[in-house]
Design a protein around this motif. Structure first.
Motif, PDB file in Angstrom:
ATOM      1  N   SER A   1       0.829  -1.192   0.000  1.00  0.00           N
ATOM      2  CA  SER A   1       0.000   0.000   0.000  1.00  0.00           C
ATOM      3  C   SER A   1       0.871   1.252   0.000  1.00  0.00           C
ATOM      4  N   GLY A   2       0.593   2.166  -0.919  1.00  0.00           N
ATOM      5  CA  GLY A   2       1.302   3.433  -0.993  1.00  0.00           C
ATOM      6  C   GLY A   2       2.540   3.430  -1.863  1.00  0.00           C
ATOM      7  N   VAL A   3       3.085   2.263  -2.190  1.00  0.00           N
ATOM      8  CA  VAL A   3       4.305   2.195  -2.996  1.00  0.00           C
ATOM      9  C   VAL A   3       3.949   2.431  -4.465  1.00  0.00           C
ATOM     10  N   VAL A   4       4.622   3.419  -5.070  1.00  0.00           N
ATOM     11  CA  VAL A   4       4.377   3.754  -6.473  1.00  0.00           C
ATOM     12  C   VAL A   4       5.538   3.326  -7.356  1.00  0.00           C
ATOM     13  N   ASN A   5       6.783   3.489  -6.869  1.00  0.00           N
ATOM     14  CA  ASN A   5       7.945   3.188  -7.693  1.00  0.00           C
ATOM     15  C   ASN A   5       9.057   2.585  -6.841  1.00  0.00           C
ATOM     16  N   ILE A   6       9.788   1.629  -7.415  1.00  0.00           N
ATOM     17  CA  ILE A   6      10.913   0.976  -6.744  1.00  0.00           C
ATOM     18  C   ILE A   6      12.089   0.974  -7.718  1.00  0.00           C
ATOM     19  N   ASN A   7      13.201   1.537  -7.282  1.00  0.00           N
ATOM     20  CA  ASN A   7      14.424   1.511  -8.085  1.00  0.00           C
ATOM     21  C   ASN A   7      15.499   0.802  -7.274  1.00  0.00           C
ATOM     22  N   VAL A   8      16.145  -0.194  -7.889  1.00  0.00           N
ATOM     23  CA  VAL A   8      17.191  -0.956  -7.211  1.00  0.00           C
ATOM     24  C   VAL A   8      18.504  -0.709  -7.939  1.00  0.00           C
ATOM     25  N   ASP A   9      19.520  -0.287  -7.194  1.00  0.00           N
ATOM     26  CA  ASP A   9      20.853  -0.046  -7.745  1.00  0.00           C
ATOM     27  C   ASP A   9      21.779  -1.147  -7.215  1.00  0.00           C
ATOM     28  N   ILE A  10      22.142  -2.100  -8.084  1.00  0.00           N
ATOM     29  CA  ILE A  10      22.976  -3.239  -7.674  1.00  0.00           C
ATOM     30  C   ILE A  10      24.348  -2.746  -7.220  1.00  0.00           C
ATOM     31  N   GLU A  11      24.938  -1.843  -7.990  1.00  0.00           N
ATOM     32  CA  GLU A  11      26.294  -1.378  -7.705  1.00  0.00           C
ATOM     33  C   GLU A  11      26.389  -0.703  -6.328  1.00  0.00           C
ATOM     34  N   LYS A  12      25.425   0.140  -6.020  1.00  0.00           N
ATOM     35  CA  LYS A  12      25.425   0.852  -4.739  1.00  0.00           C
ATOM     36  C   LYS A  12      24.736   0.062  -3.629  1.00  0.00           C
ATOM     37  N   GLN A  13      24.065  -1.025  -3.991  1.00  0.00           N
ATOM     38  CA  GLN A  13      23.267  -1.831  -3.072  1.00  0.00           C
ATOM     39  C   GLN A  13      22.264  -0.951  -2.331  1.00  0.00           C
ATOM     40  N   GLU A  14      21.467  -0.216  -3.141  1.00  0.00           N
ATOM     41  CA  GLU A  14      20.450   0.673  -2.609  1.00  0.00           C
ATOM     42  C   GLU A  14      19.103   0.381  -3.250  1.00  0.00           C
ATOM     43  N   VAL A  15      18.063   0.582  -2.457  1.00  0.00           N
ATOM     44  CA  VAL A  15      16.699   0.472  -2.940  1.00  0.00           C
ATOM     45  C   VAL A  15      16.025   1.806  -2.652  1.00  0.00           C
ATOM     46  N   LEU A  16      15.535   2.470  -3.700  1.00  0.00           N
ATOM     47  CA  LEU A  16      14.815   3.724  -3.546  1.00  0.00           C
ATOM     48  C   LEU A  16      13.339   3.441  -3.746  1.00  0.00           C
ATOM     49  N   VAL A  17      12.554   3.732  -2.716  1.00  0.00           N
ATOM     50  CA  VAL A  17      11.112   3.508  -2.773  1.00  0.00           C
ATOM     51  C   VAL A  17      10.438   4.870  -2.728  1.00  0.00           C
ATOM     52  N   SER A  18       9.520   5.107  -3.655  1.00  0.00           N
ATOM     53  CA  SER A  18       8.763   6.347  -3.642  1.00  0.00           C
ATOM     54  C   SER A  18       7.286   6.027  -3.761  1.00  0.00           C
ATOM     55  N   GLY A  19       6.497   6.917  -3.198  1.00  0.00           N
ATOM     56  CA  GLY A  19       5.064   6.700  -3.258  1.00  0.00           C
ATOM     57  C   GLY A  19       4.308   7.647  -2.357  1.00  0.00           C
ATOM     58  N   GLU A  20       3.095   7.262  -2.078  1.00  0.00           N
ATOM     59  CA  GLU A  20       2.241   8.058  -1.207  1.00  0.00           C
ATOM     60  C   GLU A  20       2.746   7.948   0.218  1.00  0.00           C
ATOM     61  N   HIS A  21       2.350   8.886   1.026  1.00  0.00           N
ATOM     62  CA  HIS A  21       2.849   8.935   2.407  1.00  0.00           C
ATOM     63  C   HIS A  21       2.421   7.734   3.253  1.00  0.00           C
ATOM     64  N   GLY A  22       1.561   6.873   2.725  1.00  0.00           N
ATOM     65  CA  GLY A  22       1.052   5.757   3.504  1.00  0.00           C
ATOM     66  C   GLY A  22       1.970   4.558   3.663  1.00  0.00           C
ATOM     67  N   PHE A  23       3.073   4.465   2.920  1.00  0.00           N
ATOM     68  CA  PHE A  23       3.885   3.257   3.049  1.00  0.00           C
ATOM     69  C   PHE A  23       4.763   3.322   4.295  1.00  0.00           C
ATOM     70  N   SER A  24       5.015   2.146   4.863  1.00  0.00           N
ATOM     71  CA  SER A  24       5.746   2.022   6.119  1.00  0.00           C
ATOM     72  C   SER A  24       7.198   1.623   5.881  1.00  0.00           C
TER      73      SER A  24
END
Length: 74
Positions: free
Chosen positions: A28-51
């Motif tokens: 719920s609330g998640v709109v976009n997920i970007n995963v960067d293998i090299e940096k080992q990062e996950v960027l999650v963006s979306g509505e304010h409802g995600f935990s």
């Protein structure tokens, strides 16, 4: 829109990226997920409802460790 960057250890390949996206895409609330293998990062963006804690927990369930979380300016 809320954006949070998760530093995640253990992301090594395209299969890992697929596991992350499949685990988080229907939250719920998640709109976009970007995963960067090299940096080992996950960027999650979306509505304010995600935990952030739920995402951290779900990443742990599939074998990854969140080492830090940082809220980004929208």
């Amino acid at each position: 829109m809320k954006k949070v960057k998760f530093a995640v250890s253990g992301i090594k390949c395209g299969g890992c990226v697929g596991k992350v996206v499949n685990q988080l895409k229907d939250l719920s609330g998640v709109v976009n997920i970007n995963v960067d293998i090299e940096k080992q990062e996950v960027l999650v963006s979306g509505e304010h409802g995600f935990s952030n804690m739920l995402i951290k927990s779900m990443l742990g369930e599939i074998g990854f460790t969140v080492t830090s979380m940082k809220k980004l300016e929208a």
